[in-house]
Write an enzyme that holds these catalytic residues in place. Structure first.
Site, short mmCIF file in Angstrom:
data_model
loop_
_atom_site.label_atom_id
_atom_site.label_comp_id
_atom_site.label_asym_id
_atom_site.label_seq_id
_atom_site.Cartn_x
_atom_site.Cartn_y
_atom_site.Cartn_z
N HIS A 154 43.34 32.60 41.48
CA HIS A 154 43.59 31.76 40.31
C HIS A 154 43.03 30.36 40.54
O HIS A 154 43.13 29.80 41.64
CB HIS A 154 45.09 31.64 40.05
N CYS A 228 38.06 31.57 37.62
CA CYS A 228 37.75 31.27 36.22
C CYS A 228 37.21 29.85 36.08
O CYS A 228 37.55 28.96 36.84
CB CYS A 228 38.99 31.42 35.35
N ARG A 237 32.99 32.70 34.87
CA ARG A 237 33.37 32.81 36.27
C ARG A 237 32.53 31.84 37.10
O ARG A 237 31.32 31.69 36.88
CB ARG A 237 33.16 34.24 36.79
#
Length: 250
Positions: A154, A228, A237
């Site tokens: 993340h 991300c 990405r």
């Protein structure tokens, strides 16, 4: 009568406005609590859990492996000591068997951004990423193996381990610790933005299928970090690649 009707009408309007104001304030408080939960609490909880897992892994690695009947064994079992045959590193050494799904089995350390986090098998949100772990893409190489050791994490919320990988520059160190060895990769290339469907970036020889010229053309031992971008979105990405530079057997 006209005066009375006018007063009642003003009171009714005032009640409606007051009720609407209360609803707006309540909604605002709820939204604020949701933001606090996502941006603060999930990070706090995930970082605490991830830190605990790192300490637990390192403690386990200091203990001798146990074979049948509780005997010590030096065999190349899986990270949890279970039986299984592994692959080979680019230097010809054996590596542990494939870890169980969602199992934390390694630690990633990136000094440049102050990152220390567990690496777990798989990239599921609930079982891996939302726990603050870094996830290993299934069917990609394991640490030290020839091919591409590909990872996801993340960038925002839930520990956000890859929040600052955009700050990595060529030559920065990415360390991967396992029970048997410490693998040192050095950052070699970055791809600032590509499609979430660009599977080429985690191929054995990583090369973007969207951005011509981004990636590699020859086999080697690579590491890939994906997250991300831009922040707080999942539209694209961000990719960082590194090459295996050193292996230190424990």
């Amino acid at each position: 009568m006209v005066v009375q009707h006018g007063a009642r009408g003003r009171r009714a309007v005032a009640r409606v406005l007051w009720t609407a104001a209360e609803a707006v304030v309540t909604l605002g408080v709820v939204l604020l609590l949701l933001v606090v939960h996502q941006l603060w609490w999930t990070n706090r909880q995930a970082r605490a859990d991830a830190g605990h897992e790192v300490r637990a892994l390192r403690k386990t690695w200091q203990e001798p492996r146990k074979g049948a009947g509780g005997r010590d064994t030096g065999s190349d079992d899986g990270p949890d000591g279970g039986a299984g045959s592994g692959g080979r590193t680019s230097q010809g050494r054996s590596v542990p068997a494939e870890p169980r799904w969602d199992q934390a089995y390694a630690v990633i350390r990136i000094p440049r951004i102050g990152l220390v986090a567990p690496v777990a098998q798989g990239i599921g949100k609930r079982g891996v990423l939302d726990k603050g772990y870094v996830g290993h893409y299934p069917r990609t190489a394991q640490p030290g193996e020839a091919g591409n050791f590909a990872l996801a994490g993340h960038r925002n919320t839930h520990g956000e381990p890859f929040r600052h990988i955009d700050r990595l520059r060529r030559g920065d160190v990415i360390g991967i610790e396992t029970r048997d060895a410490v693998y040192t990769y050095t950052v070699d290339r970055t791809l600032a933005r590509t499609s979430p469907r660009d599977g080429g970036v985690i191929a054995p020889v990583p090369r973007s299928g969207v951005k011509p010229g981004a990636g590699y053309t020859v086999a080697g031992s690579y590491v890939t970090l994906t997250t991300c971008t831009p922040e707080f979105t999942s539209r694209y990405r961000l990719v960082v690649w590194g090459r295996l530079a050193d292996v230190r057997v424990r």
